[in-house]
Design a protein around this motif. Structure first.
Motif, PDB file in Angstrom:
ATOM      1  N   ASN A  43       0.882  -1.163   0.000  1.00 59.34           N
ATOM      2  CA  ASN A  43       0.000   0.000   0.000  1.00 59.34           C
ATOM      3  C   ASN A  43       0.924   1.218   0.000  1.00 59.34           C
ATOM      4  O   ASN A  43       1.790   1.340   0.862  1.00 59.34           O
ATOM      5  N   VAL A  44       0.764   2.110  -0.943  1.00 58.26           N
ATOM      6  CA  VAL A  44       1.727   3.203  -1.127  1.00 58.26           C
ATOM      7  C   VAL A  44       1.919   4.037   0.144  1.00 58.26           C
ATOM      8  O   VAL A  44       3.040   4.425   0.469  1.00 58.26           O
ATOM      9  N   VAL A  45       0.870   4.286   0.892  1.00 59.36           N
ATOM     10  CA  VAL A  45       1.001   5.072   2.133  1.00 59.36           C
ATOM     11  C   VAL A  45       1.827   4.291   3.153  1.00 59.36           C
ATOM     12  O   VAL A  45       2.718   4.853   3.807  1.00 59.36           O
ATOM     13  N   ARG A  46       1.569   3.004   3.292  1.00 59.90           N
ATOM     14  CA  ARG A  46       2.324   2.166   4.230  1.00 59.90           C
ATOM     15  C   ARG A  46       3.782   2.032   3.784  1.00 59.90           C
ATOM     16  O   ARG A  46       4.698   2.118   4.601  1.00 59.90           O
ATOM     17  N   ILE A  47       3.997   1.842   2.492  1.00 60.71           N
ATOM     18  CA  ILE A  47       5.356   1.695   1.973  1.00 60.71           C
ATOM     19  C   ILE A  47       6.187   2.929   2.304  1.00 60.71           C
ATOM     20  O   ILE A  47       7.330   2.818   2.759  1.00 60.71           O
TER      21      ILE A  47
END
Length: 76
Positions: free
Chosen positions: A43-47
């Motif tokens: 997930n881009v936010v988590r990454i």
């Protein structure tokens, strides 16, 4: 490092096992981590959050992808 992901708000307390996967891949200098877990890992936010912690802790950024991003079809 596991707890830093949670302390920094990348994920919540219930995602400890997900943090373990990220930390192990980071510490062992994996080139890429592939996951179907779009909610807590791919997930881009988590990454961005995981990699922010990794850089703060003097580790390299981890490339996290979904299997779909890595699939290859010769006919395409």
């Amino acid at each position: 490092m596991l707890n830093r992901y949670i302390e920094e708000g990348v994920v919540g307390q219930t995602s400890f096992i997900d943090c373990l996967h990220i930390a192990m891949a980071t510490i062992h200098n994996a080139n890429i981590l592939v996951s179907w877990n779009f909610k807590h890992i791919a997930n881009v936010v988590r990454i961005l959050g995981y990699n922010s912690v990794n850089l703060t802790e003097s580790y390299k950024q981890l490339d996290i992808r979904s299997p779909r991003e890595l699939s290859y079809n010769e006919e395409e």
